[in-house]
Structures are given as structure tokens and as C-alpha cells.
Design a protein around this motif. Structure first.
Motif, PDB file in Angstrom:
ATOM      1  N   PRO A 381       0.726  -1.233   0.648  1.00  0.00           N
ATOM      2  CA  PRO A 381       0.291  -0.201   0.143  1.00  0.00           C
ATOM      3  C   PRO A 381       0.313   1.424  -0.213  1.00  0.00           C
ATOM      4  O   PRO A 381       0.653   2.159  -0.501  1.00  0.00           O
ATOM      5  N   HIS A 382       2.065   1.443   0.892  1.00  0.00           N
ATOM      6  CA  HIS A 382       2.693   2.328   0.451  1.00  0.00           C
ATOM      7  C   HIS A 382       3.721   2.442  -0.481  1.00  0.00           C
ATOM      8  O   HIS A 382       3.383   4.161  -1.067  1.00  0.00           O
ATOM      9  N   GLU A 383       4.505   1.571  -1.189  1.00  0.00           N
ATOM     10  CA  GLU A 383       4.208   1.858  -3.165  1.00  0.00           C
ATOM     11  C   GLU A 383       3.162   2.309  -3.588  1.00  0.00           C
ATOM     12  O   GLU A 383       3.959   3.162  -4.703  1.00  0.00           O
ATOM     13  N   LYS A 384       2.152   2.045  -3.821  1.00  0.00           N
ATOM     14  CA  LYS A 384       1.419   2.347  -4.066  1.00  0.00           C
ATOM     15  C   LYS A 384       0.992   4.126  -4.583  1.00  0.00           C
ATOM     16  O   LYS A 384       0.461   4.421  -5.475  1.00  0.00           O
ATOM     17  N   GLU A 385       0.695   3.834  -3.078  1.00  0.00           N
ATOM     18  CA  GLU A 385       1.380   6.088  -2.372  1.00  0.00           C
ATOM     19  C   GLU A 385       1.969   6.220  -3.211  1.00  0.00           C
ATOM     20  O   GLU A 385       1.729   7.913  -3.390  1.00  0.00           O
ATOM     21  N   ASN A 386       3.133   5.942  -3.383  1.00  0.00           N
ATOM     22  CA  ASN A 386       4.622   6.819  -3.493  1.00  0.00           C
ATOM     23  C   ASN A 386       5.324   5.797  -3.900  1.00  0.00           C
ATOM     24  O   ASN A 386       6.281   5.100  -3.778  1.00  0.00           O
TER      25      ASN A 386
END
Length: 441
Positions: A381-386
Motif C-alpha cells: 500500500p505504501h508503494e502504491k501511494e508513493n
């Protein structure tokens, strides 16, 4: 859809290309090729002959403007005549009464039950109706189950009576249930039947007489060509149906049914099925279909499909994110899902003028986005958002998790970054103006 016919018509037009004037000789030669193309597409012989005779007379009688070549003039005449042959204008459903009763009839295997679900979905999402599906096929064991599954999928209730073996009683019960529960459209899915089965034909006549429907839609498989037209005539003689539905137009269909059916039964084609998904149903527009057959695309239908899938509120939120350079892989994944809902990719490409011919030998699979989706779903989720935090070690892990290779992951991230830059520039009028000034003239 109609690829072979489009190619043959294009070759027929070449007879007139480079000709300075229209003459009886070059028009006759062109019409001969066009008639051959129509017959190869399984168009009814009388229909093909009458059609080419009409076009020939209008072509010879036309005043050719100096700005219009003979080839262009014939293309225009063909476009107009093809549209007229298929009905001229789109035919609306009669939804003037409440409740509106729609009876669905057709042959075994024509895609009748699937269409019933698609129609309910269309009326619910596009016409703001509250439909009820009535399972009136008492012969096919899985028919009721199939309709129940479709109803659940689109959020439309289904009236089922598994104990009864009387389709007339079930239809009446369904109507009573609809009235009690505030449903304003009732769609009755009848059993598939053969035109030669007299008992079954009498039965559907009795259902029609008992429920007095506002619409009777005859569902026919477009891939059966001229057989579909002959069957439609038999059914129309018995039921006097109000419209035709052509299914499986996304398959390898020659187009004979679409081009012949109106002239033979004098009933409009109201809908066409363009895929298996519940959204894959289009109102039939003869003028747009004529343009597609002649390789001129169908931008209006493409825009309409996009408008159906893209929510204005979501688009406004997305625009804000793009301006702030916050467009991320979650947004990208969401856009892919919306594009997929629009239909078959090759069909969509064929709606863009000039692209259809370029793509005719290119195999665009329905799972074209499969690897992209797998890569995005393998991100945290962090990679998708950033997206900017996805370094080399993360890329290696994503490649392993998605079953792709590192080069494919790198390529997707590079394309995503380039797209994000372009989107940000396009959302900024000042930046766009500056970029336009720098472009060579």
C-alpha cells in the motif's frame, strides 16, 4: 466485427479511386464487387441486389462536385444507404407504461438469458428504472440458476417458482410480485425454442396473450448469418415482435444478419451484444454501424462508453491529484478497471477513425492489462501511494511477486512516470501554452 466485409468494400472502392468522373461502366464494376462482398457476408440475395441497384442509380444521377472525388461520393452514398438498410435511426424501447412488460424470445444458445441480465443492468444504470427479472424457462435445468446469478451480480431481484411447470402462471405471478414491490419494468426470460417446434411456439404465443407485453425482443446470434434472418421471419410471423437483439457481435461475424434483418422482417434492431460482461450491451445506431463497416470509426459510441464508466465527481478528484502531482498507482489501477469495463480492446480501437484498418491483423487480447495489474497488485500500500519510493530492491521483489521480470517492472514504472509528467503539464494551462510556443512550426 465486420472486418472481412470492411476489407472487401474497401477493395471495391479502389475501382473508382483515381477516376476523374463517375460513369455507368465504373459504377457497374464497383457495384458488382460490392454485391459480391455483401453476399460473402451472408447478406440476403434480394437485399444485396436491391441495395446495390439503389446505390448505382443514385451514384449515376449524382452531380459530382469538383471538391469531391468519385470514390468519396460513393463512400458517402454507401454510408447513407447502409444506415437506411439497417433502420436509419436508433429505435428506443417503449417504456411509457408502468410497469413496462418486456418479453424475451429466441433460439436455444442465442445468448437470451445473458441478454436478459444485460438489459436489466442497462435499464437500472442508464434509465434509472427498477427492473424485476422473471425466470420463465422451465425446461433448461440451469436457466433459473443462471438468471439468479446474473441478478445477484447486477443487484436486480429475480422472481423464481421452481415448483411450477406452467410458464403462463409463472409470468403472471412475476407481474403480480412486481406490482406489489414497486418494480416499474418486468423482464420475462422465456425458454429457448426452435421455430419448427410447434408446441413451444404455441406456448410462447399463449404467454404473450396472457401478459400483453409492451415490448417483445427477439434475440438472435449474429454469427449464424442468413439462418438468423430466416428464423427471425418465422418468429415474427407468429409473435409480431417489436425489435431484434443481435448477440455475439464481438465474435467472428460476417455481418449478414445485421444488414439483412430489417429489410426482411421490417422490425428494428434495438440492441447489440458486444461481449460477455454485463456492461457489454449497446443501443444499435444504424448510422454509426454503417460508419464502422466502411472503416470510418465511431467516436460518438466510444465517448458514450467512456461517459458511462467515468464518474464526474471521481474525475474532479483525480484532476486535483494530478495538479498536485499526487497521481499514484491506486489511481492508475482504478483507471485500468474503468477502461476494461468499456469493452473489448480491439472493438474500442476500431471505433477510432483510421485505426480499425491498422489494427485488423493485430491480436489484442482481452487480458492485455494482466501483467500491469499483477505488478501493481504486488506493490505494498505504501508503494502504491508513493511511487517515488520504489527503489531497485523493491522493484526486484515486485517482479518476483508478480511473476514478471525486472525489465517489465522498470518499463511500467518509467511509463508511469512519463505519463504523470504529461498529465501534470496538461492540467496546467500556463505550462501547456509555454510548451506549445517551444514546438517547431
Amino acid at each position: 466485427m465486420f472486418e472481412n466485409l470492411s476489407d472487401k468494400l474497401d477493395r471495391a472502392f479502389k475501382v473508382l479511386k483515381g477516376q476523374g468522373t463517375i460513369t455507368e461502366i465504373n459504377v457497374a464494376e464497383t457495384m458488382k464487387e460490392i454485391r459480391k462482398a455483401l453476399l460473402d457476408a451472408d447478406v440476403n440475395y434480394k437485399t444485396a441486389k436491391a441495395f446495390t441497384d439503389d446505390v448505382r442509380q443514385k451514384a449515376i444521377g449524382a452531380n459530382v462536385l469538383t471538391a469531391v472525388s468519385p470514390g468519396q461520393l460513393l463512400t458517402k452514398l454507401m454510408n447513407d444507404e447502409l444506415a437506411a438498410l439497417m433502420g436509419g435511426t436508433a429505435a428506443e424501447l417503449n417504456l411509457s407504461t408502468s410497469p413496462t412488460i418486456i418479453l424475451i424470445a429466441g433460439l436455444n444458445g442465442a445468448g437470451k438469458t445473458t441478454f436478459t441480465g444485460k438489459l436489466a443492468n442497462y435499464l437500472k444504470t442508464q434509465k434509472n428504472k427498477k427492473p424485476l427479472l422473471v425466470a420463465d424457462d422451465i425446461y433448461r435445468p440451469a436457466a433459473m440458476d443462471q438468471l439468479m446469478v446474473l441478478g445477484e451480480q447486477i443487484g436486480v431481484p429475480v422472481y423464481v417458482n421452481r415448483e411450477s411447470k406452467d410458464p403462463i402462471a409463472i409470468a403472471k405471478e412475476g407481474i403480480a410480485f412486481a406490482k406489489q414491490n414497486g418494480h416499474n419494468v418486468i423482464i420475462i426470460d422465456t425458454a429457448g425454442r426452435l421455430a419448427i417446434d410447434e408446441a413451444m411456439m404455441v406456448e410462447i404465443e399463449q404467454v404473450k396473450s396472457a401478459v400483453n407485453p409492451q415490448e417483445i425482443l427477439f434475440v438472435v446470434d449474429a454469427m449464424t448469418g442468413q439462418d438468423a434472418v430466416n428464423t427471425a421471419k418465422v418468429f415474427n410471423d407468429r409473435l409480431d415482435f417489436t425489435g431484434v437483439v443481435l448477440t455475439k457481435l464481438d465474435g467472428d461475424t460476417r455481418g449478414g444478419a445485421a444488414l439483412s434483418i430489417k429489410s426482411v422482417v421490417n422490425k428494428p434492431i434495438k440492441f447489440i451484444g458486444t461481449g460477455e460482461k454485463m456492461e457489454a450491451l449497446d443501443v444499435f445506431h444504424p448510422d454509426r454501424m454503417a460508419s464502422r463497416i466502411l472503416g470510418m470509426g465511431d467516436v460518438i459510441s466510444l465517448v458514450e462508453r467512456a461517459q458511462q464508466q467515468f464518474d464526474e465527481k471521481e474525475a474532479a478528484e483525480l484532476q486535483k491529484k494530478i495538479r498536485k502531482n499526487k497521481f499514484d498507482f491506486n489511481d492508475f489501477f482504478s483507471q485500468i478497471q474503468q477502461i476494461k469495463k468499456m469493452g473489448n480492446m480491439k472493438d474500442l480501437m476500431g471505433m477510432i477513425p483510421g485505426v480499425g484498418k491498422m489494427m485488423k491483423d493485430v491480436d489484442i487480447k482481452d487480458d492485455a492489462f494482466k501483467n500491469i495489474e499483477a505488478i501493481i497488485q504486488s506493490m505494498t500500500p505504501h508503494e502504491k501511494e508513493n511511487p517515488d519510493t520504489i527503489n531497485q530492491s523493491r522493484r526486484t521483489r515486485i517482479a518476483k511477486g508478480s511473476g514478471t521480470d525486472l525489465a517489465e517492472v522498470n518499463r511500467l514504472i518509467k511509463q508511469f512516470e512519463d505519463m504523470r509528467k504529461v498529465m501534470k503539464q496538461m492540467s496546467n494551462p500556463a505550462a501547456m501554452a509555454s510548451m506549445m510556443k517551444r514546438m517547431p512550426r
